[in-house]
Design a protein around this motif. Structure first.
Motif, PDB file in Angstrom:
ATOM      1  N   VAL A 104       0.874  -1.059  -0.026  1.00 23.36           N
ATOM      2  CA  VAL A 104      -0.042   0.134  -0.061  1.00 23.36           C
ATOM      3  C   VAL A 104       0.930   1.166  -0.046  1.00 23.36           C
ATOM      4  O   VAL A 104       0.715   2.347  -0.924  1.00 23.36           O
ATOM      5  N   PHE A 105       1.959   1.075   0.849  1.00 23.62           N
ATOM      6  CA  PHE A 105       3.021   2.422   0.940  1.00 23.62           C
ATOM      7  C   PHE A 105       3.574   2.641  -0.570  1.00 23.62           C
ATOM      8  O   PHE A 105       3.560   3.891  -0.709  1.00 23.62           O
ATOM      9  N   LEU A 106       4.149   1.496  -1.116  1.00 22.55           N
ATOM     10  CA  LEU A 106       4.538   1.736  -2.372  1.00 22.55           C
ATOM     11  C   LEU A 106       3.640   2.090  -3.644  1.00 22.55           C
ATOM     12  O   LEU A 106       4.209   2.950  -4.275  1.00 22.55           O
ATOM     13  N   ILE A 107       2.366   1.803  -3.534  1.00 18.20           N
ATOM     14  CA  ILE A 107       1.522   2.242  -4.716  1.00 18.20           C
ATOM     15  C   ILE A 107       1.121   3.743  -4.139  1.00 18.20           C
ATOM     16  O   ILE A 107       1.020   4.372  -5.224  1.00 18.20           O
ATOM     17  N   LEU A 108       1.014   3.820  -2.919  1.00 18.51           N
ATOM     18  CA  LEU A 108       0.852   5.320  -2.602  1.00 18.51           C
ATOM     19  C   LEU A 108       1.960   6.490  -3.126  1.00 18.51           C
ATOM     20  O   LEU A 108       1.609   7.439  -3.946  1.00 18.51           O
ATOM     21  N   ASN A 109       3.029   5.916  -3.022  1.00 22.11           N
ATOM     22  CA  ASN A 109       4.276   6.572  -3.412  1.00 22.11           C
ATOM     23  C   ASN A 109       4.221   6.878  -4.996  1.00 22.11           C
ATOM     24  O   ASN A 109       4.413   7.889  -5.676  1.00 22.11           O
ATOM     25  N   LEU A 110       4.089   5.731  -5.896  1.00 22.91           N
ATOM     26  CA  LEU A 110       3.909   5.681  -7.034  1.00 22.91           C
ATOM     27  C   LEU A 110       2.827   6.704  -7.757  1.00 22.91           C
ATOM     28  O   LEU A 110       3.153   7.389  -8.504  1.00 22.91           O
ATOM     29  N   ILE A 111       1.689   6.618  -6.888  1.00 25.65           N
ATOM     30  CA  ILE A 111       0.427   7.412  -7.414  1.00 25.65           C
ATOM     31  C   ILE A 111       0.962   8.885  -7.296  1.00 25.65           C
ATOM     32  O   ILE A 111       0.714   9.772  -8.077  1.00 25.65           O
ATOM     33  N   ILE A 112       1.607   9.272  -6.066  1.00 29.85           N
ATOM     34  CA  ILE A 112       1.768  10.781  -5.704  1.00 29.85           C
ATOM     35  C   ILE A 112       2.896  11.048  -6.667  1.00 29.85           C
ATOM     36  O   ILE A 112       2.971  12.092  -7.200  1.00 29.85           O
ATOM     37  N   GLY A 113       3.889  10.401  -7.007  1.00 33.12           N
ATOM     38  CA  GLY A 113       5.343  10.646  -7.586  1.00 33.12           C
ATOM     39  C   GLY A 113       4.613  10.763  -8.996  1.00 33.12           C
ATOM     40  O   GLY A 113       4.949  11.732  -9.811  1.00 33.12           O
ATOM     41  N   LEU A 114       4.020   9.878  -9.428  1.00 34.05           N
ATOM     42  CA  LEU A 114       3.242  10.066 -11.196  1.00 34.05           C
ATOM     43  C   LEU A 114       2.404  11.306 -11.106  1.00 34.05           C
ATOM     44  O   LEU A 114       2.382  12.010 -12.188  1.00 34.05           O
ATOM     45  N   TYR A 115       1.613  11.536 -10.235  1.00 37.69           N
ATOM     46  CA  TYR A 115       0.641  12.694 -10.193  1.00 37.69           C
ATOM     47  C   TYR A 115       1.200  13.861 -10.095  1.00 37.69           C
ATOM     48  O   TYR A 115       0.854  14.928 -10.757  1.00 37.69           O
ATOM     49  N   SER A 116       2.414  13.969  -9.502  1.00 41.45           N
ATOM     50  CA  SER A 116       3.237  15.338  -9.389  1.00 41.45           C
ATOM     51  C   SER A 116       4.110  15.535 -10.468  1.00 41.45           C
ATOM     52  O   SER A 116       4.889  16.783 -10.464  1.00 41.45           O
ATOM     53  N   ILE A 117       4.241  14.768 -11.426  1.00 42.07           N
ATOM     54  CA  ILE A 117       5.159  15.019 -12.542  1.00 42.07           C
ATOM     55  C   ILE A 117       4.512  16.198 -13.422  1.00 42.07           C
ATOM     56  O   ILE A 117       3.279  16.038 -13.740  1.00 42.07           O
ATOM     57  N   ARG A 118       5.359  17.234 -13.806  1.00 41.03           N
ATOM     58  CA  ARG A 118       5.003  18.290 -14.521  1.00 41.03           C
ATOM     59  C   ARG A 118       5.849  18.293 -15.740  1.00 41.03           C
ATOM     60  O   ARG A 118       6.947  17.690 -15.780  1.00 41.03           O
ATOM     61  N   ARG A 119       5.238  18.867 -16.726  1.00 39.70           N
ATOM     62  CA  ARG A 119       6.020  18.779 -17.882  1.00 39.70           C
ATOM     63  C   ARG A 119       6.725  20.103 -17.771  1.00 39.70           C
ATOM     64  O   ARG A 119       6.408  21.242 -17.965  1.00 39.70           O
ATOM     65  N   ASN A 120       8.178  19.619 -17.730  1.00 40.49           N
ATOM     66  CA  ASN A 120       9.334  20.790 -17.422  1.00 40.49           C
ATOM     67  C   ASN A 120       9.539  21.174 -18.914  1.00 40.49           C
ATOM     68  O   ASN A 120      10.524  20.591 -19.601  1.00 40.49           O
ATOM     69  N   THR A 121       9.346  22.498 -18.996  1.00 34.46           N
ATOM     70  CA  THR A 121       9.785  23.063 -20.320  1.00 34.46           C
ATOM     71  C   THR A 121      11.347  23.570 -20.262  1.00 34.46           C
ATOM     72  O   THR A 121      11.613  23.839 -21.390  1.00 34.46           O
ATOM     73  N   THR A 122      11.701  23.865 -18.887  1.00 32.77           N
ATOM     74  CA  THR A 122      12.971  24.373 -18.945  1.00 32.77           C
ATOM     75  C   THR A 122      13.653  23.505 -17.783  1.00 32.77           C
ATOM     76  O   THR A 122      13.308  22.973 -17.073  1.00 32.77           O
ATOM     77  N   PHE A 123      15.110  23.580 -18.089  1.00 32.39           N
ATOM     78  CA  PHE A 123      15.970  22.920 -17.202  1.00 32.39           C
ATOM     79  C   PHE A 123      16.008  23.388 -15.679  1.00 32.39           C
ATOM     80  O   PHE A 123      15.985  22.731 -14.920  1.00 32.39           O
TER      81      PHE A 123
END
Length: 505
Positions: A13-32
């Motif tokens: 459960v902990f690892l699944i929540l980490n994956l969900i939060i991590g992937l949900y927090s991914i932003r399209r970084n247009t600049t370095f």
């Protein structure tokens, strides 16, 4: 069945929540810059949490608690000095105003001392990150190895590494920060709960615990106050831990300073982190005292970290065994993702960009290079952790990288904050002196493993000697505060005076 099913379910459960939060927090970084330090709109609380989550790695539960049980009051005093280093750093970190537009500590060193010292610091930062990630992966393997009868430990370890690499490489600093906050809240809640459980398991009051422990020689203060080689060693250890470990100088910790929007916010982050870390270290010390009271294995000769940890885990119920595993995984993952991120940023921004022949390195290419670097470094660290035979070998491996980073970076960086501007030759002479000093301690004296402070002093003194004894350009030397720093100091003076008047009233 329940002995392993319940802990594995909690971990899953902990690892699944980490994956969900991590992937949900991914932003399209247009600049370095957005990938490296974000939009510089992080709240102070978020920066404090992500800094502490990076600092509080899995070794606190797996290695440091058994060490405290073995060394007693000596090691506890050393760790209590760590927050003091953070507080001292907060007194000068507000001078980072001219460097806040940078993306790494290597770039800051390069802006002051030139290209070659920048590359040296970048290599030291990457080596430190690899060493730390290797140690954390080994701790992860140790914490999940007890479930190998149900699921092979290597499979669980690979899943965890892939989860961390996925959001750390793709999401940049925003994903790392969001997952760090979740992991910090998880493992701190569990640690407090486990500390209370261990206290109840002693079936003694705090006064009775302190009285019983005080009878043991290694927990007596009088045993440390005799002036001898042991006291001198203790003082060196205290200074090394207090001024270096607590100062958050390593690149994964200092990266949080570049995420701040102003020098004042940087100062608050370091000051608040030092206060919170004091509370956390006190909890860790209490846990070690409770374990020492409960488990006789900690009262004898020095046992390997693995055996003490496995002994403790074997005496926990399935539910608390799962929580303990989650706490360790949270502490390890929050350190791994930060180290991978800063290593990737350093590789793309400070190494690849300065390779001869690369004249145009666009943001898109730097983003691709950083993401690929995070993946490669994570996999290399995993292979390194698997190749090492035990946690003690990995710990010594990390100590070497840790000392190398401090003796190379600490003195030039602190001098730059204080207003010193030197040449590449000056910085390289200091770095070489520090490296030679630490090597001499490794192979000649070996008086204590915490001798970084002496090597850092040797680095700084060599830099000053080189600056004043050798011809220098006119633009080098000590500079005064710029207009922004003067306003900052004036504001701080008025703020402290106003706060003092409020307290008096």
């Amino acid at each position: 069945m329940l002995q392993y099913d319940i802990p594995l379910l909690i971990v899953a459960v902990f690892l699944i929540l980490n994956l969900i939060i991590g992937l949900y927090s991914i932003r399209r970084n247009t600049t370095f810059q957005a990938y490296a330090v974000g939009n510089k709109r992080f709240s102070t609380a978020a920066l404090v949490v992500t800094l502490l989550a990076t600092f509080l790695n899995g070794a606190f539960l797996v290695q440091y608690i058994p060490q405290m049980c073995h060394y007693g009051l000596q090691l506890m005093i050393i760790w209590l000095m760590v927050p003091f280093g953070g507080w001292l750093m907060s007194q000068i970190i507000w001078r980072m105003g001219p460097f806040l537009q940078h993306l790494s500590i290597a770039e800051t060193i390069g802006s002051v001392y030139g290209k070659i010292p920048r590359v040296m610091v970048a290599l030291a930062s990457i080596a430190y990150a690899i060493g730390m990630v290797t140690n954390q992966i080994k701790i992860i393997f140790l914490s999940v190895d007890m479930y190998s009868d149900v699921v092979p430990a290597r499979i669980i370890m690979v899943i965890i590494i892939l989860i961390v690499i996925s959001y750390a490489a793709l999401g940049g600093i925003y994903a790392v920060t969001m997952t760090d906050i979740f992991q910090f809240l998880a493992f701190m809640t569990i640690i407090i709960l486990l500390c209370k459980l261990m206290y109840l398991s002693t079936e003694l009051s705090i006064v009775e615990i302190i009285t019983s422990i005080h009878r043991i020689e290694k927990f007596q203060l009088s045993n440390l106050l005799h002036f001898n080689k042991r006291l001198l060693r203790l003082m060196i250890d205290i200074v090394s831990f207090g001024l270096l470990i607590g100062a958050y100088i390593p690149a994964p910790y200092m990266q949080r300073a570049y995420m701040a929007s102003s020098p004042f916010q940087v100062q608050r982050v370091f000051r608040y982190s030092s206060f919170v870390s004091l509370c956390i270290i006190l909890i860790i010390i209490l846990m070690s005292l409770f374990i020492f009271t409960i488990h006789p294995i900690s009262k004898g000769v020095r046992w390997p970290y693995e055996e003490v940890f496995l002994y403790i885990m074997a005496h926990l119920s399935p539910f608390y065994k799962g929580l303990m595993t989650v706490a360790i995984l949270g502490m390890c993952m929050s350190t791994i993702d930060s180290c991978l991120h800063v290593a990737a940023v350093t590789m793309a921004h400070d190494i690849i960009e300065h390779i001869p022949g690369i004249k145009c390195f666009s943001d898109v290419r730097k983003l691709i290079a950083a993401k690929c670097s995070a993946i490669v470094i994570g996999l290399l660290a995993a292979v390194s952790a698997i190749c090492k035979t035990n946690l003690f070998d990995v710990s010594r491996f990390v100590i070497y990288f840790y000392q190398f980073f401090h003796v190379v970076v600490a003195a030039p960086f602190i001098l730059a904050l204080l207003g010193f501007r030197g040449t590449s030759r000056t910085a390289l002479i200091g770095m070489a002196t520090g490296i030679l000093t630490v090597i001499s301690y490794w192979y000649i004296w070996i008086s204590t493993i915490y001798t970084e402070v002496l090597c850092v002093l040797a680095n700084g003194l060599a830099m000053m000697a080189a600056h004043y004894l050798l011809p220098q350009p006119s633009h080098t030397g000590w500079i005064g505060l710029n207009s922004q720093q003067k306003r900052m100091r004036q504001f701080m003076s008025v703020y402290k005076k106003h706060k003092k008047n409020i307290d008096i009233e």
